[in-house]
Design an enzyme around this catalytic site. Structure first.
Site: not given
Length: 466
Positions: A213, A243, A323, A325, A341
């Site tokens: 993402h 992801d 923050g 990810s 994720s």
């Protein structure tokens, strides 16, 4: 376009830290070795978690339909294998001779997968997730705080329809959303994410893995707020079957060491990727909340984010916040396990957190990880921090999510205060059923060494930031 090369002194700092920590035996204490020479073949062997994961994969193939999942008993350091068909003594003997503890259960792997397909067909609702928990031999279905009214009733009736003893349903106090950021901070398109692990791309060029993402949010990424781009997205998957994103450094001479900067001067060398095992202790590094640890609670998890459904994730109880990810999930012995994720909750109240398996990401992108080339972790500890601000987290599918995800909060790796000067805007607008509020203020949400000067050492020897 300007190109910015990661300073060579990062690699030098990292190398020095590894030597010092190795001498002190602080970071990676010795684990118990496998007892391969056990006199009694029926006695479960003492195994490290990585070895237990390998044995579980072997037994899954050898036992066939009788295999119903496995988990790692960290207290006993044993692999526990579930089997169905109590009269199949050959299967039990085979598993015991391999060194596993054996447990008879009711639900087969095929039955659990069938139940998961029913959930996908009838209960794909934003704010829900499900994963098999081999410790209970059931599917654990979780609904976040946005699942109410008719949607809750639909989910509950679907779980009930699976039959007694097949699934459990629980509520989460938080809201499932992606967490932008991670180990060392990276910036792109107004978003702050995190570098997960350095790798070598299939064409031999240096690259890194991060969350998918993040990869769909921006094409180019920098290692400093408002800095020139240093890397460009090559592949990204989100939502869907994972992801993850592969991002190639623009400068082919970039030094990308195979390690994780765990803060507080700690560097974890990364030598290989490994599959997760339920019950295994893992560590997560994030640019917002620093180093945190917890346990793997489920595998092959399905998460219904506002942007869409993501499958094949690792579920844990490790806390995370916006923050974080893309950040590194790894083991104390230096195995790369996952990429952050999303999930629910925060590092005050806890919650569920989901990770992209690194092994799957490597296979899909054709990248490699380890000492043979670039791999694992970001450079050492002079990453920009100091109250840096993330902009819009994610455009979101169908207009379901927008807004600033996270205020700055020390993106640095351990030598920054990360003050976080501005509040974040509403993280998500929802899908018509709910609206996001200000997600995270970021004040004091710095990386390791965020001004407190204190850390907490857990049983592994890794020192968590607080």
């Amino acid at each position: 376009m300007s190109h910015k090369r990661i300073p060579k002194r990062k690699a030098a700092i990292a190398a020095g830290s590894v030597v010092a920590l190795g001498a002190a035996a602080l970071l990676l204490p010795n684990a118990n070795a496998s007892q391969d020479g056990a006199a009694d073949d029926a006695t479960p062997r003492t195994l490290k978690a990585a070895d237990a994961s390998d044995l579980a994969a072997q037994l899954a193939g050898a036992l066939g339909d009788a295999f119903a999942g496995s988990y790692y008993d960290s207290a006993k350091q044993q692999l526990v294998v579930n089997v169905v068909g109590g009269d199949n003594n050959t299967v039990v003997v085979q598993a015991k001779k391999a060194g596993a503890a054996v447990r008879q259960v009711d639900n087969s792997t095929a039955e659990l997968k069938s139940a998961a397909r029913t959930l996908k067909t009838r209960a794909t609702i934003p704010g829900t997730s499900w994963a098999v928990d081999p410790r209970t031999n059931k599917i654990v279905v979780t609904a976040d705080s946005t699942v109410t009214g008719a949607r809750w009733n639909r989910l509950e009736s679907t779980v009930d329809s699976l039959g007694s003893g097949m699934a459990t349903l629980k509520k989460s106090a938080g809201t499932f959303r992606t967490f932008v950021s991670g180990g060392d901070a990276i910036f792109g398109g107004g978003a702050r994410c995190s570098l997960g692990f350095n790798v070598t791309a299939g064409d031999g060029s240096p690259a890194f893995l991060t969350a998918g993402h993040c990869g769909v949010a921006a094409e180019q990424w920098s290692d400093a707020q408002n800095g020139g781009p240093i890397a460009t997205v090559d592949q990204a998957v989100f939502p869907g079957a994972g992801d993850f994103a592969l991002v190639k450094y623009d400068d082919p001479a970039t030094q990308a060491p195979s390690e994780v900067n765990a803060g507080n001067g700690q560097i974890v060398p990364i030598a290989q990727a490994a599959d997760a095992a339920v019950g295994q202790q893992v560590f997560r590094m994030g640019s917002t909340t620093g180093l945190r640890d917890g346990t793997v609670t489920g595998l092959d998890a399905t998460v219904n984010y506002p942007e869409g459904t993501v499958t094949g994730l690792i579920q844990t109880d490790v806390c995370a916040e916006p923050g974080d990810s893309g950040g590194s999930l790894f083991t104390q012995d230096g195995s790369a396990v996952g990429l952050t994720s999303g999930g629910s909750g925060d590092c005050t109240s806890g919650g569920e957190t989901f990770f992209q398996p690194v092994t799957t990401a490597l296979q899909a992108t054709g990248a490699t990880l380890g000492a043979g080339g670039a791999g694992g972790g970001a450079g050492a500890g002079d990453q920009a921090g100091g109250g840096e601000q993330a902009g819009g987290d994610q455009a979101g599918g169908d207009g379901q999510q927008a807004g600033g995800d996270q205020v700055g909060g020390g993106a640095g790796a351990g030598d920054q205060s990360g003050a976080g000067e501005q509040p974040g805007a509403g993280e998500q607008s929802g899908n018509g059923d709910e609206s996001g509020s200000g997600d995270q203020s970021g004040a004091g949400a710095g990386a390791p060494g965020d001004g407190s000067g204190h850390g907490a050492a857990d049983s592994s020897g890794l020192t968590e930031s607080r």
